[in-house]
Design a protein around this motif. Structure first.
Motif, PDB file in Angstrom:
ATOM      1  N   ASN A 197     104.456  31.434  25.582  1.00 35.75           N
ATOM      2  CA  ASN A 197     104.525  32.881  25.768  1.00 35.75           C
ATOM      3  C   ASN A 197     104.363  33.576  24.414  1.00 35.75           C
ATOM      4  O   ASN A 197     105.264  34.235  23.915  1.00 35.75           O
ATOM      5  CB  ASN A 197     105.868  33.269  26.408  1.00 35.75           C
ATOM      6  N   LEU A 198     103.184  33.388  23.812  1.00 35.66           N
ATOM      7  CA  LEU A 198     102.945  33.916  22.467  1.00 35.66           C
ATOM      8  C   LEU A 198     102.179  35.232  22.556  1.00 35.66           C
ATOM      9  O   LEU A 198     101.318  35.403  23.420  1.00 35.66           O
ATOM     10  CB  LEU A 198     102.129  32.906  21.653  1.00 35.66           C
ATOM     11  N   PRO A 199     102.477  36.167  21.643  1.00 36.85           N
ATOM     12  CA  PRO A 199     101.731  37.433  21.655  1.00 36.85           C
ATOM     13  C   PRO A 199     100.320  37.215  21.090  1.00 36.85           C
ATOM     14  O   PRO A 199     100.126  36.376  20.204  1.00 36.85           O
ATOM     15  CB  PRO A 199     102.558  38.329  20.726  1.00 36.85           C
ATOM     16  N   LEU A 200      99.369  37.948  21.604  1.00 37.59           N
ATOM     17  CA  LEU A 200      98.017  37.893  21.035  1.00 37.59           C
ATOM     18  C   LEU A 200      98.040  38.558  19.659  1.00 37.59           C
ATOM     19  O   LEU A 200      98.778  39.519  19.446  1.00 37.59           O
ATOM     20  CB  LEU A 200      97.041  38.613  21.963  1.00 37.59           C
ATOM     21  N   PRO A 201      97.253  38.043  18.694  1.00 34.97           N
ATOM     22  CA  PRO A 201      97.280  38.644  17.340  1.00 34.97           C
ATOM     23  C   PRO A 201      96.832  40.106  17.360  1.00 34.97           C
ATOM     24  O   PRO A 201      95.999  40.502  18.188  1.00 34.97           O
ATOM     25  CB  PRO A 201      96.295  37.773  16.551  1.00 34.97           C
ATOM     26  N   ASN A 202      97.391  40.905  16.448  1.00 40.74           N
ATOM     27  CA  ASN A 202      97.108  42.348  16.420  1.00 40.74           C
ATOM     28  C   ASN A 202      95.625  42.643  16.266  1.00 40.74           C
ATOM     29  O   ASN A 202      95.101  43.601  16.832  1.00 40.74           O
ATOM     30  CB  ASN A 202      97.864  43.011  15.251  1.00 40.74           C
ATOM     31  N   GLU A 203      94.933  41.801  15.473  1.00 38.16           N
ATOM     32  CA  GLU A 203      93.515  42.087  15.200  1.00 38.16           C
ATOM     33  C   GLU A 203      92.588  41.653  16.349  1.00 38.16           C
ATOM     34  O   GLU A 203      91.391  41.871  16.310  1.00 38.16           O
ATOM     35  CB  GLU A 203      93.071  41.449  13.872  1.00 38.16           C
ATOM     36  N   PHE A 204      93.163  41.037  17.377  1.00 38.54           N
ATOM     37  CA  PHE A 204      92.365  40.571  18.524  1.00 38.54           C
ATOM     38  C   PHE A 204      92.084  41.746  19.462  1.00 38.54           C
ATOM     39  O   PHE A 204      93.006  42.406  19.945  1.00 38.54           O
ATOM     40  CB  PHE A 204      93.155  39.476  19.264  1.00 38.54           C
ATOM     41  N   LYS A 205      90.809  42.027  19.687  1.00 40.33           N
ATOM     42  CA  LYS A 205      90.459  43.145  20.581  1.00 40.33           C
ATOM     43  C   LYS A 205      90.181  42.649  21.995  1.00 40.33           C
ATOM     44  O   LYS A 205      90.513  43.292  22.978  1.00 40.33           O
ATOM     45  CB  LYS A 205      89.238  43.890  20.027  1.00 40.33           C
ATOM     46  N   GLY A 206      89.528  41.491  22.087  1.00 38.24           N
ATOM     47  CA  GLY A 206      89.313  40.882  23.406  1.00 38.24           C
ATOM     48  C   GLY A 206      88.363  41.635  24.310  1.00 38.24           C
ATOM     49  O   GLY A 206      88.359  41.442  25.523  1.00 38.24           O
ATOM     50  N   ASN A 207      87.538  42.520  23.724  1.00 34.84           N
ATOM     51  CA  ASN A 207      86.674  43.367  24.566  1.00 34.84           C
ATOM     52  C   ASN A 207      85.684  42.571  25.399  1.00 34.84           C
ATOM     53  O   ASN A 207      85.333  42.962  26.502  1.00 34.84           O
ATOM     54  CB  ASN A 207      85.892  44.363  23.683  1.00 34.84           C
ATOM     55  N   GLN A 208      85.201  41.433  24.823  1.00 31.43           N
ATOM     56  CA  GLN A 208      84.137  40.729  25.552  1.00 31.43           C
ATOM     57  C   GLN A 208      84.703  39.660  26.481  1.00 31.43           C
ATOM     58  O   GLN A 208      83.961  38.922  27.105  1.00 31.43           O
ATOM     59  CB  GLN A 208      83.120  40.120  24.563  1.00 31.43           C
ATOM     60  N   GLY A 209      86.048  39.597  26.578  1.00 28.82           N
ATOM     61  CA  GLY A 209      86.642  38.536  27.390  1.00 28.82           C
ATOM     62  C   GLY A 209      87.557  39.041  28.484  1.00 28.82           C
ATOM     63  O   GLY A 209      87.850  40.228  28.578  1.00 28.82           O
ATOM     64  N   LYS A 210      87.986  38.080  29.318  1.00 25.57           N
ATOM     65  CA  LYS A 210      89.005  38.373  30.329  1.00 25.57           C
ATOM     66  C   LYS A 210      90.070  37.289  30.222  1.00 25.57           C
ATOM     67  O   LYS A 210      89.750  36.096  30.129  1.00 25.57           O
ATOM     68  CB  LYS A 210      88.386  38.377  31.735  1.00 25.57           C
ATOM     69  N   ILE A 211      91.335  37.724  30.223  1.00 25.00           N
ATOM     70  CA  ILE A 211      92.456  36.773  30.157  1.00 25.00           C
ATOM     71  C   ILE A 211      93.208  36.813  31.479  1.00 25.00           C
ATOM     72  O   ILE A 211      93.522  37.897  31.992  1.00 25.00           O
ATOM     73  CB  ILE A 211      93.391  37.127  28.979  1.00 25.00           C
ATOM     74  N   VAL A 212      93.464  35.630  32.054  1.00 30.34           N
ATOM     75  CA  VAL A 212      94.243  35.548  33.293  1.00 30.34           C
ATOM     76  C   VAL A 212      95.375  34.535  33.103  1.00 30.34           C
ATOM     77  O   VAL A 212      95.321  33.692  32.210  1.00 30.34           O
ATOM     78  CB  VAL A 212      93.363  35.123  34.504  1.00 30.34           C
ATOM     79  N   LYS A 213      96.402  34.620  33.960  1.00 26.77           N
ATOM     80  CA  LYS A 213      97.536  33.686  33.846  1.00 26.77           C
ATOM     81  C   LYS A 213      97.218  32.340  34.497  1.00 26.77           C
ATOM     82  O   LYS A 213      97.768  31.320  34.113  1.00 26.77           O
ATOM     83  CB  LYS A 213      98.777  34.299  34.496  1.00 26.77           C
ATOM     84  N   TRP A 214      96.357  32.338  35.516  1.00 26.35           N
ATOM     85  CA  TRP A 214      95.963  31.091  36.194  1.00 26.35           C
ATOM     86  C   TRP A 214      94.677  31.385  36.948  1.00 26.35           C
ATOM     87  O   TRP A 214      94.508  32.492  37.456  1.00 26.35           O
ATOM     88  CB  TRP A 214      97.062  30.624  37.145  1.00 26.35           C
ATOM     89  N   ALA A 215      93.768  30.418  37.000  1.00 25.42           N
ATOM     90  CA  ALA A 215      92.454  30.676  37.616  1.00 25.42           C
ATOM     91  C   ALA A 215      92.173  29.665  38.721  1.00 25.42           C
ATOM     92  O   ALA A 215      92.665  28.539  38.673  1.00 25.42           O
ATOM     93  CB  ALA A 215      91.361  30.581  36.548  1.00 25.42           C
ATOM     94  N   PRO A 216      91.349  30.058  39.707  1.00 28.07           N
ATOM     95  CA  PRO A 216      90.878  29.091  40.706  1.00 28.07           C
ATOM     96  C   PRO A 216      89.793  28.228  40.059  1.00 28.07           C
ATOM     97  O   PRO A 216      88.603  28.526  40.144  1.00 28.07           O
ATOM     98  CB  PRO A 216      90.315  29.983  41.818  1.00 28.07           C
ATOM     99  N   GLN A 217      90.206  27.155  39.384  1.00 25.74           N
ATOM    100  CA  GLN A 217      89.342  26.481  38.412  1.00 25.74           C
ATOM    101  C   GLN A 217      88.050  25.931  39.006  1.00 25.74           C
ATOM    102  O   GLN A 217      86.977  26.074  38.418  1.00 25.74           O
ATOM    103  CB  GLN A 217      90.126  25.366  37.713  1.00 25.74           C
ATOM    104  N   GLN A 218      88.143  25.282  40.165  1.00 28.62           N
ATOM    105  CA  GLN A 218      86.943  24.701  40.773  1.00 28.62           C
ATOM    106  C   GLN A 218      85.915  25.801  41.067  1.00 28.62           C
ATOM    107  O   GLN A 218      84.720  25.640  40.852  1.00 28.62           O
ATOM    108  CB  GLN A 218      87.356  23.913  42.032  1.00 28.62           C
TER     109      GLN A 218
END
Length: 456
Positions: A319-340
């Protein structure tokens, strides 16, 4: 032919429950009844996840989910294998026997066969005692089972001592047709501490000895991936790749709620453009490494889909915080994905993975190039298979401080995505794996043979 009732018993962990659920679904499709037995701790997670998941019909499942206690308190550390194995061995055999008896007396259900995870091999003693068949299911790589079955030879060859601990740094081969293994492959020695390692080792030795009580050994793999392992263990039948079908109960057996919004996000991304980043249900990062990973993904300047678990245990360093300089504009973060579902999406370009066996099988079956970042147990050997034997992936190199830097992440992403050789090998292997499960394919025939035996 009678309708067999099969009791399925996985080790209580996501990576073991998953393939055994898919296996159970195959048996149900072929006219078997399934009693799926989890520990209470895992059962509650599965039921809660199903209740929260959109589109998950919990009322119509042909797989009956039941549970028995593992003997540990609610706050116990179940990632400590030594403690978990000891508690299960002391508490679960009597409970399983009672469950089978209650099914017969109260529900009129007679169990005809127990299919147990290798690490739940104590169940085969119960099967023998009550006169029913025992079948071993191995959810990890066939090579890992070969390693487990080679313990006496590893001692004789001076690789490990009589407590299972490595006493050399050299690589070793189980047979001339096997890829070299290094000391990191001695997975039971990599658990929490030396006491836990010894308990785990003793449990593995006991499981191997108990295998003589079984009629069949089944495995979620194929000879295309690990030919040496199947020639080493002729009794082991490949029935992989076991993949969740599109029409099956996708959420059954998941311990976490899947975020399905990532699929509509992937639909908007260009073909073969997205880096998929997922490290399974147990990998942990320290703050420095987590920061380098976040900034490395940003540095690639490519779209990414990143699974960042939020564990309920507040002490977890996941449960770590994302770094302050991380913008993440080109990505998507999820807690769990339907991997297959994610890996089969045309937008996926490569898979940054911990190389857990289910992830390995799913990635290979979708023809996706790998970037390998193993964490523990069999994942180091899976990396060897993917990078050195199958040549469908690359590993990361840590710096002098043991850190995989943001620059290294960018460099390896660029390298794997520009390598046509890796991509074409991945596609060829995908076709071979999927042919195994088609009518007349080797795994499909093995499964049919097993089901025919069950019904007799």
């Amino acid at each position: 032919m009678s309708v067999p009732t099969v009791l399925v018993l996985p080790l209580p962990a996501q990576g073991h429950v998953n393939p055994m659920i898919v296996f159970s679904q195959r048996l149900v499709q072929n006219g078997c009844n399934i009693i799926f037995v989890n520990t209470e701790f895992i059962h509650n997670k599965v039921v809660s996840s199903m209740g929260n998941q959109q589109g998950c019909d919990t009322g119509r499942s042909l797989i009956k989910l039941v549970s028995i206690p593992d003997g540990l308190g609610p706050d116990a550390d179940r990632n400590n294998f030594g403690v978990l194995f000891g508690s299960m061995l002391n508490n679960m055999p009597a409970m399983l026997e009672k469950l089978i008896e209650d099914l017969r007396l109260k529900d009129g259900v007679t169990v005809s066969c127990i299919v147990a995870d290798f690490l739940m091999a104590w169940a085969f003693e119960i099967a023998r005692n009550i006169g029913i068949k025992g079948v071993m299911f191995f959810p990890a790589s066939a090579s890992l089972l070969a390693l487990n079955c080679s313990i006496p030879r590893l001692i004789d060859d001076g690789i490990i001592d009589s407590n299972g601990l490595p006493i050399t740094q050299k690589t070793f081969q189980l047979s001339p047709s096997f890829p070299p293994m290094d000391i990191q492959s001695i997975w039971w020695a990599k658990t929490v501490d030396s006491k836990s390692a010894n308990e785990t080792y003793k449990a593995v030795v006991l499981c191997v000895q108990t295998l003589e009580l079984t009629e069949w050994w089944l495995c979620n793999s194929t000879p295309e991936i690990e030919p040496g392992a199947f020639s080493f263990l002729p009794k082991l039948l490949p029935i992989g790749p076991l993949l969740r079908g599109v029409t099956e109960e996708k959420c059954l057996g998941q311990l976490r709620e899947e975020d399905l919004s990532c699929i509509s996000w992937l639909d908007q991304q260009p073909h073969a453009s997205v880096i998929f980043v997922a490290f399974g249900s147990t990998t942990l990062f320290d703050e420095k490494q987590f920061k380098e990973l976040a900034l490395g993904l940003e540095l690639t300047n490519r779209p990414f889909l990143w699974v960042v678990r939020q564990d309920s245990n507040s002490d977890s360093n996941n449960n770590l915080p994302l770094p302050n300089e991380f913008k993440g504009n080109q990505g998507k973060i999820v807690k769990w994905a339907p991997q297959q579902k994610v890996l089969s999406h045309p937008a996926i370009a490569c898979f940054v993975s911990h190389c857990g066996w289910n992830s390995t099988i799913e990635g290979l079956s979708n023809g996706v190039p790998f970037l390998c970042w193993p964490y523990f147990i069999d994942q180091f050997f899976s990396k060897t298979l993917l990078c050195d034997v199958l040549k469908v992936g690359l590993g990361f190199d840590a710096d002098e401080n043991g850190l995989i830097s943001r620059g290294e992440i960018k460099a390896k992403v660029d390298k794997v995505l520009s390598d046509e050789n890796i991509r074409s090998k991945a596609h060829v292997l995908k076709e071979k794996l999927l042919n195994n499960m088609k009518v007349g394919g080797r795994s499909s025939e093995n499964l049919n043979k097993f089901i025919k035996w069950l019904k007799e």
